[in-house]
Enzyme design. Structure first.
Site, PDB file in Angstrom:
ATOM      1  N   ASN A  13       0.825  -1.224   0.000  1.00 52.68           N
ATOM      2  CA  ASN A  13       0.000   0.000   0.000  1.00 52.68           C
ATOM      3  C   ASN A  13       0.851   1.262   0.000  1.00 52.68           C
ATOM      4  O   ASN A  13       0.481   2.293   0.548  1.00 52.68           O
ATOM      5  CB  ASN A  13      -0.991   0.015   1.185  1.00 52.68           C
ATOM      6  CG  ASN A  13      -2.100   1.049   1.077  1.00 52.68           C
ATOM      7  OD1 ASN A  13      -2.577   1.582   2.074  1.00 52.68           O
ATOM      8  ND2 ASN A  13      -2.533   1.362  -0.118  1.00 52.68           N
ATOM      9  N   CYS A  15       3.004   1.713  -3.177  1.00 56.04           N
ATOM     10  CA  CYS A  15       3.351   1.947  -4.596  1.00 56.04           C
ATOM     11  C   CYS A  15       2.120   1.825  -5.509  1.00 56.04           C
ATOM     12  O   CYS A  15       1.584   2.825  -5.989  1.00 56.04           O
ATOM     13  CB  CYS A  15       4.434   0.978  -5.069  1.00 56.04           C
ATOM     14  SG  CYS A  15       6.007   1.161  -4.196  1.00 56.04           S
TER      15      CYS A  15
HETATM   16  P1  4NP Z   1       3.316  -2.151  -3.415  1.00 58.18           P
HETATM   17  O1  4NP Z   1       4.908  -2.306  -3.481  1.00 58.18           O
HETATM   18  O2  4NP Z   1       2.781  -3.510  -3.040  1.00 58.18           O
HETATM   19  O3  4NP Z   1       2.974  -1.766  -4.810  1.00 58.18           O
HETATM   20  O4  4NP Z   1       3.031  -1.087  -2.399  1.00 58.18           O
HETATM   21  C1  4NP Z   1       5.663  -2.828  -2.421  1.00 58.18           C
HETATM   22  C2  4NP Z   1       6.007  -2.022  -1.361  1.00 58.18           C
HETATM   23  C3  4NP Z   1       6.787  -2.527  -0.339  1.00 58.18           C
HETATM   24  C4  4NP Z   1       7.209  -3.835  -0.376  1.00 58.18           C
HETATM   25  C5  4NP Z   1       6.849  -4.654  -1.421  1.00 58.18           C
HETATM   26  C6  4NP Z   1       6.063  -4.140  -2.446  1.00 58.18           C
HETATM   27  N1  4NP Z   1       8.025  -4.345   0.662  1.00 58.18           N
HETATM   28  O5  4NP Z   1       8.509  -5.481   0.520  1.00 58.18           O
HETATM   29  O6  4NP Z   1       8.234  -3.662   1.666  1.00 58.18           O
END
Ligand code: 4NP
Length: 165
Positions: A13, A15
């Site tokens: 949550n 990107c």
């Molecule tokens: P999102 O991206 O799922 O698009 O918000 C990510 C943000 C952080 C992490 C992985 C994906 N993480 O491993 O912290």
């Protein structure tokens, strides 16, 4: 007045789902459907609760006129399956994580974002998933934005007739 409530879902949550939320808010506003389409986002993971979206996501979105700065990370909770009409996930892993905790009666609310890209606007050859840009370069964030724009346009077009019926 008919309304529909939508929660975009990714892993962190920070990107993809806040980008989808920001794009959808703007397009819904332009379509004059702000009172009809209610929008939120959440992550399946808990690492970024309370954090603003990733700096790269905010910057890329800002260059296209979408504002993500006020958004804060939160984790999906059981009540969300009741509260929202649609839980729109970015990838298959998010779908699996949602299905693992979703009450069976609400399972049909879980969808993939790219299902809503109109066929004629498919620049990604039928891709199912919005790829996680977190560990990649800036171009990943541009692709996320392109896909969110195309899918959110398709989603609004799909919802409009049922909202105005
Ligand atoms: P999102 O991206 O799922 O698009 O918000 C990510 C943000 C952080 C992490 C992985 C994906 N993480 O491993 O912290």
């Amino acid at each position: 007045m008919k309304t529909v409530s939508i929660c975009f879902v990714c892993l962190g949550n920070i990107c993809r789902s806040p980008t989808a939320e920001g794009v959808m808010r703007q397009l819904v506003d332009e379509a004059k459907l702000k009172e009809r389409i209610l929008i939120d986002s959440a992550g399946t993971g808990d690492w970024h609760i309370g954090q603003p979206p990733d700096r790269r996501a905010r910057q890329a979105a800002g260059q296209r006129g979408y504002k993500l700065d006020e958004l804060r990370g939160r984790q999906i909770e059981l009540a969300d399956f009741e509260r929202f009409d649609l839980l729109i996930a970015m990838d298959d892993k998010n779908v699996a994580a949602l299905r693992a905790v979703c009450p069976p009666a609400q399972r049909d609310k879980i969808r993939l974002l790219l299902e809503f890209v109109p066929e004629r606007d498919d620049r990604w050859n039928g891709a199912r998933e919005v790829v996680d840009p977190y560990f990649g370069g800036e171009s990943g964030f541009e692709q996320v934005l392109d896909q969110c724009e195309a899918a959110c346009r398709g989603l609004i077009a799909a919802l409009r007739p049922q909202l105005l019926a």
